[in-house]
Design a protein around this motif. Structure first.
Motif, PDB file in Angstrom:
ATOM      1  N   ILE A 229      22.511  51.225  49.739  1.00  0.00           N
ATOM      2  CA  ILE A 229      21.202  51.790  49.566  1.00  0.00           C
ATOM      3  C   ILE A 229      20.367  50.614  49.851  1.00  0.00           C
TER       4      ILE A 229
ATOM      5  N   GLU B  22      14.479  53.002  48.515  1.00  0.00           N
ATOM      6  CA  GLU B  22      14.951  54.187  49.022  1.00  0.00           C
ATOM      7  C   GLU B  22      15.079  54.968  47.777  1.00  0.00           C
TER       8      GLU B  22
ATOM      9  N   VAL C 286      17.497  58.177  46.671  1.00  0.00           N
ATOM     10  CA  VAL C 286      18.696  58.845  47.235  1.00  0.00           C
ATOM     11  C   VAL C 286      19.182  59.720  45.979  1.00  0.00           C
TER      12      VAL C 286
ATOM     13  N   ILE D 220      18.240  56.202  42.225  1.00  0.00           N
ATOM     14  CA  ILE D 220      19.414  57.116  42.512  1.00  0.00           C
ATOM     15  C   ILE D 220      19.197  58.271  41.483  1.00  0.00           C
TER      16      ILE D 220
ATOM     17  N   SER E  29      14.016  63.420  48.000  1.00  0.00           N
ATOM     18  CA  SER E  29      14.870  62.268  48.584  1.00  0.00           C
ATOM     19  C   SER E  29      14.722  61.804  50.020  1.00  0.00           C
TER      20      SER E  29
ATOM     21  N   ARG F 156      17.453  60.331  51.206  1.00  0.00           N
ATOM     22  CA  ARG F 156      18.803  60.681  51.657  1.00  0.00           C
ATOM     23  C   ARG F 156      19.553  61.314  50.665  1.00  0.00           C
TER      24      ARG F 156
ATOM     25  N   ILE G 158      26.257  62.827  54.244  1.00  0.00           N
ATOM     26  CA  ILE G 158      25.005  62.165  53.703  1.00  0.00           C
ATOM     27  C   ILE G 158      23.906  62.977  54.806  1.00  0.00           C
TER      28      ILE G 158
ATOM     29  N   GLU H 204      19.921  62.945  55.731  1.00  0.00           N
ATOM     30  CA  GLU H 204      18.773  62.271  55.857  1.00  0.00           C
ATOM     31  C   GLU H 204      17.707  63.160  55.910  1.00  0.00           C
TER      32      GLU H 204
END
Ligand SMILES: Nc1ncnc2c1ncn2[C@@H]1O[C@H](COP(=O)(O)OP(=O)(O)OP(=O)(O)O)[C@@H](O)[C@H]1O
Ligand SMILES: [Mg+2]
Lengths: 279, 333
Positions: free
Chosen positions: A31, A35, A37, A193, A206, A208, A223, A225
């Motif tokens: 990560i 980001e 996630v 997260i 998100s 990802r 996963i 994107e």
């Protein structure tokens, strides 16, 4: 660029009365800083276990987690957690709850006045300044969750870990908090997260989406994107083709590829029940 | 214009006075005043009737009226004794003053008044003893309870002992405590009486257990989530106990403290009776030995006062609990 957080070959075996239970196997994830996630997967697949390993509340039995070049061995405020059921101390006011965290993290670097300002600043960030001297019992579920988020943010964590933060809230409150969270993420650039059960929430928030396979020996399946520009607007996105496609892909993963066949409790149809009663 | 706001419990009376009673207010009035008064009246009636039929070797069993009279005479005796004491001190002052005039180099000797303790003196002694015993017990039970709750090793080590000693009656401890106090507490100038220490330790030994057990259970049941918060914040052991464990366990601790104080009061009266240590228990025992025609009435006064004080002590704990405990739902009646 090197990832901020790296999970390599993380595995988790629990000792249970019925022998060892392998909950996670070979979880690999990188990560980047900033980001957002999401972790999504069916109930019981091991999402909380992954999060708790990153938090340091659980120790992985295989592999390890590296945050900013340091291996994670214990919990710490640089990996702040927002728990599902807020976990505020019920005997402290919102202000005092946040203050406890701030004092613990910044007692050496901030003066008394700075601490108070920082607590207030973080409560303002989640729009809770008006109720800061109320106790958890005196505010709604959504407000408690906001204070929980303020407490986590106030620690200035490198990673913000959220375990179904909005799971227990009604749809309207949830939408409000999602918007607040996007705002804060844009403003602070925190790495997040978040575990969720809500596909729309995952796609909306998100960068990802990490989709987990069913346990035992759960791991990362796919996963996805989400290449939607920010700031994102929930109304405008409702029929945006990218949004719809992402949503579709997550649903496909959950309900086709990782379909969970759970034996539902047998229920009689109302008619059959009525028949039986008459007999 | 002035608007008076009445406390809610007074609402029925106000409505009664203004002649506007709702059905609900009638209910409240019945519950608050009429039923309790009726219950009391029926009890007094039955008592009177039963008393007339019981003949003891000390005469007829006292009815409510006799007891009322005895209460009055106990108050009179107390006042008489206080008057005597005041007179004694006055005489002493006068004597010393006059002697100092003739003999300025003389060192005056003050004597204490040594009359027999009155009923009210005995109440005072009992209250001081019960509070000291209870405080001592709490000072031992709360820290120990926390340790047992935090460490499963400590729990495993202490649990058998606790289970063994918890059910022991005060009467069994008393001889041992008396002997140990006599053996260990030897000074020429005692700060407190031996009898006081004996009663206090017996009370402590018996009322320790509810606080100990409840504190340890309260500590054990600190929610996992709060423990996780503490771990994420990296609170050290001391802060963890102070900020998380203690407040979590406080409601349970208070439940234990209330039980303990109730037991302490019961045990104290028994201990005082058995050991002839000053206090209400001794008053009861002395009256019993004395065996005059008024004795039963006076004992009955003591019984009622003991009950009343027990009730007031419990209320006191309840008020403390209400003031200090964050979880109001844990405070029962
Ligand atoms: N301490 C433990 N001991 C034994 N088994 C455990 C333990 N903790 C979790 N498990 C098992 O590991 C699996 C994953 O649990 P986890 O709580 O991570 O699931 P989850 O994906 O968070 O589920 P949910 O969405 O319902 O919260 C489950 O099958 C659970 O029974
Ligand atoms: Mg979970």
């Amino acid at each position: 660029m090197k990832a901020l957080l790296e999970l390599s070959n993380v595995g988790m075996k629990f000792d249970t009365p019925k022998g060892t239970f392998e909950a996670l196997k070979d979880v690999n994830l990188k990560i980047d800083s900033g980001e957002f996630v999401s972790l999504i997967g069916h109930s019981g697949c091991g999402k909380s276990t992954v999060l708790n390993i990153v938090a340091g509340l659980l120790q992985a039995t295989d592999g390890g987690v590296i945050l900013d070049k340091h291996e994670v061995t214990e919990p710490g405020p640089e990996r702040a957690v927002v728990f599902q059921n807020h976990s505020l101390l019920p005997w402290l006011t919102s202000f005092e709850n946040v203050e406890l965290a701030v004092k613990q993290v910044f007692k050496k670097t901030k003066s008394k006045a700075e601490i108070r300002d920082w607590v207030e600043h973080n409560l303002e960030l989640v729009h809770m300044a008006h109720a800061m001297h109320k106790k958890p019992d005196e505010i709604s579920g959504g407000m408690k969750q906001r204070v929980g988020i303020a407490r986590a943010l106030a620690m200035q964590p490198q990673v913000l870990l959220m375990d179904e933060p909005f799971g227990a809230l009604d749809a309207l409150t949830r939408a409000h908090l999602q918007d607040s969270l996007m705002e804060i993420h844009a403003q602070l650039g925190t790495t997040v997260i978040m575990i969720t059960h809500d596909v729309d929430e995952a796609v909306l928030l998100s960068d990802r989406i990490v989709m987990m396979t069913n346990g035992p020996s759960a791991t990362i399946g796919e996963i996805l994107e989400v290449k939607l520009p920010r700031p994102r607007d929930r109304l405008a996105l409702a029929d945006d083709p990218t949004f719809v496609r992402c949503r579709q892909q997550v649903l496909q993963f959950l309900y086709e590829k990782q379909r969970k066949v759970e034996p539902l409790p047998k229920r009689e149809s109302p008619k059959a029940e009525a028949d039986r009663k008459r007999a | 214009m002035v608007t008076l706001t009445f406390p809610t419990w007074m609402e029925p009376y106000r409505a009664l006075a203004t002649g506007k009673m709702s059905g609900e207010q009638w209910q409240a009035l019945l519950r608050q005043l009429i039923w309790p008064v009726m219950g009391m009246a029926i009890f007094l009636l039955l008592w009177q009737l039963a008393a007339q039929r019981i003949d003891t070797s000390l005469g007829q069993f006292p009815g409510p009226v006799d007891v009322w009279e005895q209460a009055g005479s106990l108050i009179d005796e107390h006042q008489a004794s206080r008057a005597k004491e005041a007179a004694f001190h006055e005489r002493q002052e006068k004597y010393i003053a006059s002697r100092l005039q003739q003999q300025p180099e003389w060192e005056p000797v003050y004597r204490e008044y040594t009359g027999a303790p009155t009923f009210f003196d005995q109440i005072g002694t009992s209250l001081i003893t019960v509070m000291s015993g209870f405080l001592l017990a709490s000072m031992i039970a709360i820290p120990l309870g926390i340790v047992i709750g935090l460490s499963s090793t400590a729990h495993a080590a202490m649990n058998p002992l606790i289970q063994l000693f918890k059910p022991v009656s005060p009467l069994a401890w008393l001889p041992l405590v008396t002997m140990v106090v006599s053996a260990v507490y030897v000074t020429d100038d005692p700060l407190v009486a031996k009898s006081f220490l004996t009663s206090m330790f017996t009370v402590s030994l018996c009322c320790l257990w509810p606080t100990l057990m409840n504190t340890s259970v309260g500590v054990t049941s600190v929610s996992q989530d709060l423990t996780n918060v503490s771990r994420v914040l990296r609170l050290n052991a001391l802060s963890h106990v102070r900020k998380i464990v203690l407040p979590s366990a406080l409601p349970m601790m208070f439940t234990g403290l209330r039980l303990s104080l109730g037991i302490a009061w019961m045990v104290l009266i028994a201990a005082e009776m058995l050991a002839q240590n000053p206090g209400l228990g001794k008053f009861v025992w002395d009256e019993f030995q004395n065996g005059s025609s008024q004795s039963l009435g006076r004992i009955m006064v003591a019984v009622i006062v003991i009950g009343l004080i027990g009730f007031l002590l419990d209320r006191l704990m309840l008020m403390l609990q209400r003031a200090l405990v964050w979880d109001k739902s844990s405070v029962q009646r």
